[in-house]
Design a protein around this motif. Sequence first.
Motif, PDB file in Angstrom:
ATOM      1  N   LYS A   1      -0.566   2.635   8.983  1.00  0.00           N
ATOM      2  CA  LYS A   1       0.250   2.147   7.872  1.00  0.00           C
ATOM      3  C   LYS A   1       0.968   3.312   7.192  1.00  0.00           C
ATOM      4  O   LYS A   1       0.434   4.409   7.073  1.00  0.00           O
TER       5      LYS A   1
ATOM      6  N   GLU B   1      -1.635  -2.671   1.621  1.00  0.00           N
ATOM      7  CA  GLU B   1      -0.853  -3.902   1.703  1.00  0.00           C
ATOM      8  C   GLU B   1      -1.521  -4.830   2.704  1.00  0.00           C
ATOM      9  O   GLU B   1      -1.900  -4.398   3.794  1.00  0.00           O
ATOM     10  N   SER B   2      -1.651  -6.084   2.344  1.00  0.00           N
ATOM     11  CA  SER B   2      -2.388  -7.010   3.199  1.00  0.00           C
ATOM     12  C   SER B   2      -1.551  -7.467   4.380  1.00  0.00           C
ATOM     13  O   SER B   2      -0.328  -7.398   4.363  1.00  0.00           O
ATOM     14  N   ASP B   3      -2.247  -7.954   5.399  1.00  0.00           N
ATOM     15  CA  ASP B   3      -1.557  -8.460   6.576  1.00  0.00           C
ATOM     16  C   ASP B   3      -0.734  -9.693   6.262  1.00  0.00           C
ATOM     17  O   ASP B   3       0.120 -10.086   7.042  1.00  0.00           O
ATOM     18  N   ASP B   4      -0.978 -10.327   5.096  1.00  0.00           N
ATOM     19  CA  ASP B   4      -0.138 -11.457   4.674  1.00  0.00           C
ATOM     20  C   ASP B   4       1.306 -11.005   4.503  1.00  0.00           C
ATOM     21  O   ASP B   4       2.226 -11.802   4.616  1.00  0.00           O
ATOM     22  N   ASN B   5       1.493  -9.722   4.192  1.00  0.00           N
ATOM     23  CA  ASN B   5       2.828  -9.157   4.008  1.00  0.00           C
ATOM     24  C   ASN B   5       3.377  -8.555   5.292  1.00  0.00           C
ATOM     25  O   ASN B   5       4.424  -7.933   5.290  1.00  0.00           O
TER      26      ASN B   5
END
Length: 145
Positions: free
Chosen positions: A20, A83-87
């Motif tokens: 990341k 930052e989450s994997d939702d993003n």
Amino acid sequence: MIKLIRHAPSTFNASGMKTKDAPIVDGKMAKSLNGHYDLVICSTLKRARQTLDESNITYGHLIFTNLCREYRDGNPVNLFEGESDDNLVETEENFAERINEFKNMLKKLSQKYNNIAVMGHGIFFYFLSGHKFSNCEEYEYKLSD
């Protein structure tokens, strides 16, 4: 004048490492970047910030913004730590909206500043300008109405 400048090679560009917020490999290539700008607009991703820091670019004003961060296309290097994997993935529609918002910001700022540089990312710049960028490439961008 607006100049688009792509960041120096990142760890992902150099070796395919998918960490990341990928940093640059080293600042040697960034040192070739120079010039003085009334305003520099810089992506908040690490590789853009590091390229600006390692370059010989000088400026009167500096703005950091997420508007010109890289397209969140499923590659984790385009996400911040935490930052989450939702993003993880940004829709093409959301990406196009963000590019238009960035263009509007550029239009407003170009009324105040004559000489602007944007430090950012290849895919973002490609969709903004239609030009394919190499690392540390500079490209003069013309705003369209």
